[in-house]
Write a protein that holds these residues in place. Structure first.
Motif, mmCIF file in Angstrom:
data_model
loop_
_atom_site.group_PDB
_atom_site.id
_atom_site.type_symbol
_atom_site.label_atom_id
_atom_site.label_comp_id
_atom_site.label_asym_id
_atom_site.label_seq_id
_atom_site.Cartn_x
_atom_site.Cartn_y
_atom_site.Cartn_z
ATOM 1 N N THR A 245 0.834 -1.195 0.000
ATOM 2 C CA THR A 245 0.000 0.000 0.000
ATOM 3 C C THR A 245 0.871 1.249 0.000
ATOM 4 N N ASP A 246 0.588 2.175 -0.901
ATOM 5 C CA ASP A 246 1.397 3.385 -0.990
ATOM 6 C C ASP A 246 0.897 4.457 -0.015
ATOM 7 N N HIS B 73 -0.925 -2.021 -4.409
ATOM 8 C CA HIS B 73 -0.331 -2.377 -5.689
ATOM 9 C C HIS B 73 -0.027 -3.868 -5.721
ATOM 10 N N PRO C 100 5.596 -4.073 -5.137
ATOM 11 C CA PRO C 100 6.398 -2.858 -4.967
ATOM 12 C C PRO C 100 7.504 -2.750 -6.003
ATOM 13 N N PRO D 104 6.967 0.385 -9.561
ATOM 14 C CA PRO D 104 6.545 1.721 -9.135
ATOM 15 C C PRO D 104 5.826 2.500 -10.228
ATOM 16 N N GLN E 146 3.728 1.164 -12.172
ATOM 17 C CA GLN E 146 2.468 0.445 -12.343
ATOM 18 C C GLN E 146 2.356 -0.238 -13.706
#
Length: 288
Positions: A243-244, A250, A253, A256, A258
């Motif tokens: 979780t960002d 996501h 990790p 980044p 996506q």
């Protein structure tokens, strides 16, 4: 199950593992809803998809974890208070789960432990999702078939748990990799201790396997308490890892930008985390 025609889209009708993953969600919905029409619709979807499975179950070259996803689906339909009609009667569900288990067992590494997800080319790997499913099926079959007479299922479940969670690989020669990282998560693939690559779906699959393992094999209250806490620690670690800062989860990790941030992994994680938490009545008083 309409085949998507959009450019660059997946052929979902021919994608055996995504179909099984979706069916697990359908089965859980079927379990939970009391609406007769929706239950019938869910059952119709499952029956139609089962016909597809029958055309694939003996194919060569299928990724081995695909059988884990299907075995998990069959297990989700088992143990009903009221018997289901064919093809989801208990005898057939057990037969198909055993078939999936046997297909996975064919890919056991008898030297260093773990189940190979594929046996050809660059696809050769023993990853968390494959071995998490083997933990689930072995534990579930041991519980399902009466425990005592089925020591082979028990042994495999214990070996899988040891292989996934410790550096003491039962009955196998020592290995240089680790799967269980110090932050409470499982690595995507075995690797050096300082190489951290994760996928949210893998964490969910392992958690589902841990649920079956605790229910099927653990009788000592203190051991059960310890394993339940390890499951809770994994959930907390996963939420923090995936979780960002804006509260968005996501898939990994490692992406980044996506570029590979698919919904599938996050969906698997949330579905199996919810099952684990509800089953053990976790988090009623917890705040994140």
């Amino acid at each position: 199950w309409t085949e998507t025609k959009k450019e660059n889209s997946k052929d979902w009708q021919g994608d055996i593992w995504r179909k099984a993953n979706t069916l697990q969600a359908v089965a859980q919905y079927w379990h939970s809803t009391t609406d007769a029409a929706r239950r019938q619709k869910a059952m119709s979807i499952m029956e139609e998809a089962y016909k597809f499975y029958l055309t694939k179950k003996n194919d060569e070259g299928i990724w081995v974890d695909d059988f884990g996803w299907w075995g998990g689906f069959f297990g989700d339909l088992a143990g009903q208070a009221s018997p289901l009609a064919a093809p989801f009667d208990e005898a057939n569900l057990l037969s198909e789960t055993r078939h999936c288990y046997a297909q996975m067992l064919n890919n056991l590494d008898s030297t260093q432990g773990g189940i190979w997800n594929h046996t050809t080319g660059n696809a050769c790997e023993r990853n968390t999702v494959t071995n998490g499913w083997m933990l689930s099926l072995a534990s579930g079959l041991f519980e399902w078939t009466g425990r005592g007479p089925n020591i082979d299922y028990k042994n495999m479940a214990e070996e899988q748990y040891s292989w996934l969670m410790t550096d003491k690989y039962k009955n196998y020669s020592p290995s240089s990799w680790v799967l269980y990282a110090s932050n409470g998560l499982l690595l995507w693939l075995p690797g050096p201790a300082d190489t951290f690559h994760y996928w949210s779906g893998d964490e969910g699959v392992f958690l589902g396997g841990l649920l079956w393992y605790i229910d099927g094999l653990v009788t000592d209250p203190e051991t059960k308490k310890t394993l339940l806490q390890s499951g809770k620690d994994l959930i907390v670690a996963a939420i923090k890892t995936f979780t960002d800062a804006e509260g968005v989860m996501h898939a990994s990790p490692d992406s980044p930008d996506q570029s590979n941030d698919l919904a599938t992994g996050k969906g698997v994680f949330m579905r199996l985390v919810t099952r684990f938490a509800v089953h053990y009545k976790y988090f009623a008083d917890d705040a994140f």
